[in-house]
Design an enzyme around this catalytic site. Structure first.
Site: not given
Length: 878
Positions: A2, A75, A77, A79, A300, A302, A347
């Site tokens: 992104e 990413d 996740d 999204e 990460y 989030r 994780h």
């Protein structure tokens, strides 16, 4: 991936065989109009390219032609998975993936080892994660696109409702209701100042009259004074130690950060908003140059997980030994378990990518906010593997009197005080980090007591009865709201910041002393949704919906049946409410009493342009009178006398020296003073309170400013040289022309002015001024120059001589326009914004449309061989 910053960091790790490009976020989104989610055909979703990112998609497409493989490294996740899938769909539709291997790689920290390990272990795109994201997006769209227009009709334009934001708003409004309904209770405590071994310390009454002292044992001053006298008489200046209880207490460190706890702690300790916390954390994750090129500093950000990788734990413990010695290290590795039953995909907890990168060593490379947040994350992570803090605590009970014949525990004459103390023996993790608290209660045990034994005599220095009142529950701060959302299961880590920013952007809440207060419009929206859409703003319903979306992400549930169960009852309720509930029912009018002049009822209510007070009703022969609330006034707090004050405008303040009447009022452009046919805007003065002397002073200042404003005047050509806000300029009321810097405005000739105006563009105005000349000419046949000149619209009034347009008198506006200038302008701005974007929790940008049904989503076919790309010649795109 992104982000261009992330791409730059990873390019350094992968080398010349890889071209690393950024999508700059989402590449596709739903078309921002009705029908984007086709509820009649398995919720097929119509997508379009995000216009601002089309050029980035094109760049990826061009680079792909020269490559053998495409690695999707967004990413880790939902999204991120969805972004990768959308890009895959776009490229595949163009036929650009033929003969190319497509692989998905994920990593949770941007370091050389993590990136290379991820590249060696690619996988397929996860259809389950993509479906979960699509289901969430469809739900948000369906709720927003159906509830928001209903709010526009029933309350006012520019409002929005969202599947997650509305329960959060309800939470804030219900806290406001609790505070409004709260009745304070008086109570008294009896404190004492004691002394032993020449050391003074505090004590508190804990037993009196043969019973334990509770919060409401003494509720009046008279009771408290009686207890004081009884204590003094029983003690006669001395107390006797009944017993000493010594204990050792261990306090363990807090676990490492999740998204929620990071946002909470950054709000408490750094004063960061949730949005700012995530923005700075993103920078630290994507990479910062610390002298040897860009490197990701944290994992990460989030995540719901509290887990730490074994390699990371080993490094953290090594750093503790090096910096704090063996005493600072926990005897055993601490393993934290996630309390959330739906911990998301990431994780690990948020941690430094390398614990040996000490904040002080890299401070010079970081911006202030980056350094502060990195320090917070580093300290919390290191502290979680450190030794516990050890305290020696002591509680001493003291009997009033000599103690020679101690009364029994049930004797009504028995009076006992207690003194608490604690001493920090081993600081352990506290030497690095201590967690903050919301609304912390003062700890009365944080004292060092002198050594005492049973039977010792203690001097009673003084007795202090103290009055207290119970307090209402505190309003939510950002930290406590995020904590509450997490506890109720509303939203997920990636949504907390956007929930809060949406509530603020929609003006549903204000921030006062770093606490959320619900605005009038926020309360009305929340009550409307709670009354008519109870199920959909219910905390349990919202949490269960999040659980269902998590089940879709893990492949345990299909997303289309989930949407089908939601949609039918929801849209039926929307249609029923639209047809059966009137605006008057939603406006929530409150009676204020009777107007003493007209004898008509007074009420306060919400209109299309904000809250206002109304005298009379729509059924009266005469039209009702209206007055908007003043800044700071609330619908549920305004009183009858305050409401009457609103109708004092326009106020007559006297006359000028030339006999022109002076009045003050609030008009379309705000408060003003009028003298004769001229107007002066009030910048800081209150029209309800301005004195005649101050009004004359404002008029004089305006006349001086107008006199200084005119530099040159060519009346025959209708051209003037004026002093403006940004410096001198030339105008003929159709065009404004800048004056060259090397030219003295006073020396300009008519010919020079005309030449500069001819090169200037035609003026365009806002919605209350005249329109662009092109639009005006396009409406009909061309006019002659003379006709055009004679019919030219006069410029919009801007004060002074130009401000002669008539303004409506207060109390004479129609019902839907009587809410005050500030509210009306805000509503118009909100309406304009609402017309430009979809009424969703997150807006959908416009662009060229394409259609895709995620029900039959094709799976990409990645190359299964680990590290295959590294063995092939040529390049790959990441």
């Amino acid at each position: 991936m992104e982000s261009p910053a992330k791409a730059k960091t990873i390019k350094k790790y992968l080398g010349k065989d890889f071209e690393v490009l950024a999508s700059y976020g989402h590449v596709r989104d739903l078309v921002p109009k009705e029908g984007a989610v086709d509820t009649e055909h398995d919720f097929a979703m119509k997508y379009q390219v995000v216009e601002r990112n089309q050029k980035h998609v094109d760049a990826i497409s061009r680079a792909l032609k020269k490559a053998q493989s495409l690695f999707l490294a967004t990413d880790p996740d939902r999204e991120g998975e969805a972004i990768s899938w959308h890009l895959y769909e776009l490229l595949n539709a163009k036929g650009e993936l033929k003969g190319k291997s497509v692989q998905r790689v994920v990593f949770y920290e941007i370091t050389k080892n993590s990136v290379r390990e991820a590249m060696a272990q690619p996988r397929e795109l996860s259809v389950d994660l993509v479906n979960a994201q699509q289901a969430r997006r469809a739900l948000d769209f369906l709720v927003g696109f159906n509830l928001s227009p209903l709010l526009w009709k029933k309350v006012r334009p520019g409002l929005s409702a969202g599947r997650v934001q509305s329960p959060a708003l309800r939470m804030i409004c219900e806290r406001e209701d609790e505070i409004a309904a709260f009745v304070a209770r008086e109570y008294w405590t009896i404190d004492a100042e004691l002394e032993h071994s020449e050391q003074k310390f505090p004590g508190k009454l804990v037993e009196y009259g043969g019973a334990k002292v509770e919060q409401f044992s003494f509720t009046t001053e008279a009771q408290a004074r009686d207890v004081e006298h009884a204590l003094r008489n029983a003690a006669k200046g001395m107390l006797t130690v009944l017993g000493v209880d010594r204990k050792q207490r261990r306090r363990n460190p807090a676990p490492p950060f999740t998204t929620s706890t990071l946002q909470q702690e950054a709000a408490r300790k750094l004063g960061f908003s949730a949005q700012k916390t995530m923005r700075v954390a993103q920078q630290l994750y994507e990479g910062v140059d610390i002298g040897e090129g860009a490197v990701g500093l944290i994992s990460y950000m989030r995540t719901d997980s509290l887990n730490l990788a074994q390699e990371a734990i080993g490094q953290i413990r090594d750093v503790i030994l090096q910096l704090y010695g063996k005493e600072g290290l926990a005897d055993e590795v601490r393993v934290y378990k996630t309390k959330s039953k739906n911990a998301q995909e990431a994780h690990e907890a948020i941690r430094p990518t390398a614990a040996n990168i000490v904040p002080a060593d890299i401070e010079k490379y970081l911006e202030s906010d980056q350094f502060r947040l990195y320090s917070l994350i580093w300290k919390r992570t290191v502290a979680c593997q450190m030794a516990p803090a050890i305290f020696d605590t002591v509680a001493v009970e003291l009997l009033a009197g000599s103690g020679e014949r101690p009364p029994s525990p049930t004797d009504p004459k028995r009076i006992v005080l207690r003194a608490n103390g604690s001493t920090l023996v081993k600081p352990g993790y506290i030497s690095v980090y201590q967690e903050g608290l919301d609304d912390a209660v003062q700890d009365d045990s944080d004292h060092v007591l002198p050594p005492m034994q049973t039977g010792d005599r203690v001097k009673l220095v003084g007795v202090v009865p103290a009055q207290h009142f119970t307090e209402p529950p505190p309003r939510f701060s950002e930290a406590s709201l995020v904590k509450a959302l997490e506890e109720y299961g509303i939203g997920r880590p990636s949504t907390y910041a956007s929930i809060i920013s949406t509530l603020r952007d929609r003006e549903y809440v204000d921030i006062e002393s770093r606490r959320f207060t619900a605005t009038d419009i926020g309360k009305i929206v929340s009550r409307f949704l709670t009354q008519y859409f109870t199920t959909y703003v219910d905390y349990d319903f919202t949490a269960k919906m999040e659980d269902s979306l998590d089940a879709v992400a893990t492949g345990e549930q299909d997303w289309i049946p989930l949407l089908e169960r939601f949609w039918k009852p929801f849209i039926d309720l929307v249609n029923h409410t639209e047809s059966s509930v009137s605006r008057e029912e939603v406006a929530q009018a409150r009676d204020l009493g009777i107007d003493p002049v007209s004898g008509k009822p007074m009420s306060v209510r919400m209109g299309r342009f904000g809250p206002f007070v109304q005298i009379g009703t729509k059924d009266d022969e005469d039209k009702p009178r209206f007055a908007g609330l003043r800044p700071g006034q609330k619908m549920d707090a305004i009183t009858h006398p305050q409401a009457l004050e609103l109708f004092k405008l326009p106020r007559k303040l006297g006359v000028t020296a030339t006999g022109e009447e002076i009045t003050t009022n609030v008009g379309r452009f705000g408060p003003y003073v009028k003298y004769g046919a001229k107007y002066v805007s009030l910048k800081t003065d209150d029209p309800y309170e301005i004195s005649p002397e101050r009004a004359l002073e404002v008029i004089r200042e305006k006349e001086i400013a107008d006199a200084n404003r005119l530099i040159l005047d060519f009346p025959e050509a209708k051209i003037q040289v004026l002093n403006g806000r940004y410096g001198p300029y030339i105008t003929d009321k159709e065009r404004n022309a800048k004056i060259p810097k090397d030219k003295d405005p006073k020396s300009l000739t008519l010919e020079e002015c005309q030449s500069l105006l001819a090169a200037a563009p035609v003026r365009t105005f806002g919605k209350w001024g005249k329109k662009n000349a092109k639009a005006k000419n396009a409406k009909g046949a061309p006019k002659s120059a003379a006709a055009a000149a004679s019919n030219a619209a006069a410029p919009a009034p801007a004060g002074g001589a130009a401000g002669k347009a008539k303004r409506p008198a207060a109390g004479k506006r129609p019902a839907d326009a009587g809410a005050g200038i500030v509210q009306r302008l805000a509503a118009k701005a909100s309406k304009a914004a609402a017309n430009k974007k979809a009424p969703l929790d997150s807006p959908a940008p416009p662009a060229a449309a394409s259609k895709a049904s995620a029900k039959s989503m094709p799976k990409p076919k990645p190359t299964p061989t680990k590290g295959a790309a590294a063995k092939k010649k040529g390049s790959a795109i990441n």
